[in-house]
Design a protein around this motif. Structure first.
Motif, mmCIF file in Angstrom:
data_model
loop_
_atom_site.group_PDB
_atom_site.id
_atom_site.type_symbol
_atom_site.label_atom_id
_atom_site.label_comp_id
_atom_site.label_asym_id
_atom_site.label_seq_id
_atom_site.Cartn_x
_atom_site.Cartn_y
_atom_site.Cartn_z
ATOM 1 N N GLU A 71 -0.189 -15.391 -10.245
ATOM 2 C CA GLU A 71 -1.503 -15.881 -10.650
ATOM 3 C C GLU A 71 -1.429 -17.393 -10.893
ATOM 4 O OE1 GLU A 71 -2.467 -13.941 -14.294
ATOM 5 O OE2 GLU A 71 -4.551 -14.563 -14.259
ATOM 6 N N ARG B 179 -3.791 -20.395 -12.954
ATOM 7 C CA ARG B 179 -4.939 -20.634 -13.808
ATOM 8 C C ARG B 179 -5.231 -22.126 -13.816
ATOM 9 N NH1 ARG B 179 -3.263 -16.716 -18.870
ATOM 10 N NH2 ARG B 179 -2.891 -14.857 -17.584
ATOM 11 N N ASN B 180 -6.370 -22.454 -13.233
ATOM 12 C CA ASN B 180 -6.842 -23.833 -13.291
ATOM 13 C C ASN B 180 -5.768 -24.824 -12.839
ATOM 14 O OD1 ASN B 180 -9.183 -25.135 -13.764
ATOM 15 N ND2 ASN B 180 -8.749 -25.589 -15.915
ATOM 16 N N ASP C 62 -8.002 -21.204 -9.436
ATOM 17 C CA ASP C 62 -7.707 -19.894 -10.034
ATOM 18 C C ASP C 62 -7.442 -18.938 -8.893
ATOM 19 O OD1 ASP C 62 -8.109 -20.419 -12.785
ATOM 20 O OD2 ASP C 62 -10.274 -20.395 -12.451
ATOM 21 N N SER D 187 -5.317 -15.019 -7.922
ATOM 22 C CA SER D 187 -4.409 -13.952 -8.351
ATOM 23 C C SER D 187 -4.199 -12.933 -7.245
ATOM 24 C CB SER D 187 -4.918 -13.294 -9.635
ATOM 25 O OG SER D 187 -5.858 -12.312 -9.337
#
Ligand SMILES: Nc1ncnc2c1ncn2[C@@H]1O[C@H](COP(=O)(O)OP(=O)(O)OP(=O)(O)O)[C@@H](O)[C@H]1O
Length: 251
Positions: free
Chosen positions: A7, A9-10, A25, A27
């Motif tokens: 994953e 995130r940002n 983002d 995943s």
């Protein structure tokens, strides 16, 4: 509960003032089949490098099986199950197919540096390597030198090497690049038959391969994730046609 195996995130990556990856983002779940497409220079390889740890994020984070690995170096991410292939051939050309894969098996076991030790370990690694080659339909080529192998088959050896690392996530960077059309089915079939428990993310310009293989497709444009969807959704998205598919014909 299916936790993402990998994953972001940002996640953002700058090169000087240039934004190569723009707050992405993303995943991927265990066993997923995903493709990442986008025009040349969109930042696909940079994004892959952020997942492997070859490139560090400027900000944001990378997660592996629910753990923040943003500061974990590449070799340790490999140990935790992130393997990749490269756009260009990185094989030992004068060694045999089997030796190339066997070396990766030994690396995975942490025995890569012990050149003279452990005959039994060497033998076991050769067996494991042979199993992998068999699964990829490559056992009859095991004794051949890489240099004597057609390019399409060389690309399969790279996939065999990545599999030797026993990945949970396999990142394939243009696995069919440079493979003559007559041999591209070899690469396609191999990728289609990869073990179902491994999550696979592929960067590929060959749309036939992408649409055959991927359950979902992400489209990256100028470092930003433009959209994600099923192959049918992506094919029908006018923004994608405009920024990617239209230009791909001229690439
Ligand atoms: N080490 C670096 N230093 C400076 N700029 C870089 C570096 N690596 C990549 N870039 C820039 O980041 C942008 C994205 O490059 P990247 O190779 O990730 O794109 P790509 O989508 O994989 O392209 P291609 O499809 O051509 O392989 C490009 O403009 C590239 O010039």
């Amino acid at each position: 509960m299916t936790l993402p195996i990998i994953e972001t995130r940002n996640v953002r990556r700058m090169y000087g003032a240039f934004v190569a990856t723009d707050n992405v983002d993303f995943s991927l779940k265990a066993g997923e089949r995903r493709a990442l497409i986008g025009p040349n220079g969109a930042g696909k390889t940079t994004f892959l490098n952020l997942l492997t740890g070859q490139v560090a994020p400027t900000s944001g984070s990378v997660w592996l099986a629910g753990e923040d690995v943003s500061k974990v170096p590449m070799h340790r991410r490999v140990r935790r199950g992130v393997a990749r292939t490269f756009q260009l051939n990185t094989l030992l050309r004068e060694s045999s197919v089997l030796e190339n894969v066997q070396l990766a098996v030994l690396e995975q076991q942490g025995l890569g540096g012990r050149l003279f030790g452990g005959k039994a370990a060497q033998r076991e690694a050769a067996n494991t390597a042979m199993d992998i080659l068999q699964k990829l339909g490559m056992s009859s080529h095991a004794a051949k030198r890489i240099a004597d192998l057609p390019y399409g088959r060389q690309r399969l050896v790279e996939i065999a090497i990545a599999l030797a690392l026993r990945p949970k996530v396999l990142l394939l960077d243009e696995p069919a690049a440079g493979v003559p059309p007559a041999d591209s089915h070899l690469v396609m079939d191999t990728i289609a038959d990869l073990p179902g428990d491994i999550a696979v993310l592929i960067i590929e310009h060959d749309m036939k391969l992408v649409f055959r293989f991927a359950q979902r497709i992400n489209v990256l444009v100028r470092g930003r994730m433009l959209t994600e969807g099923t192959p049918a959704e992506i094919a029908a998205d006018p923004r994608v046609r405009e920024v990617y598919l239209g230009r791909a014909h001229h690439a």
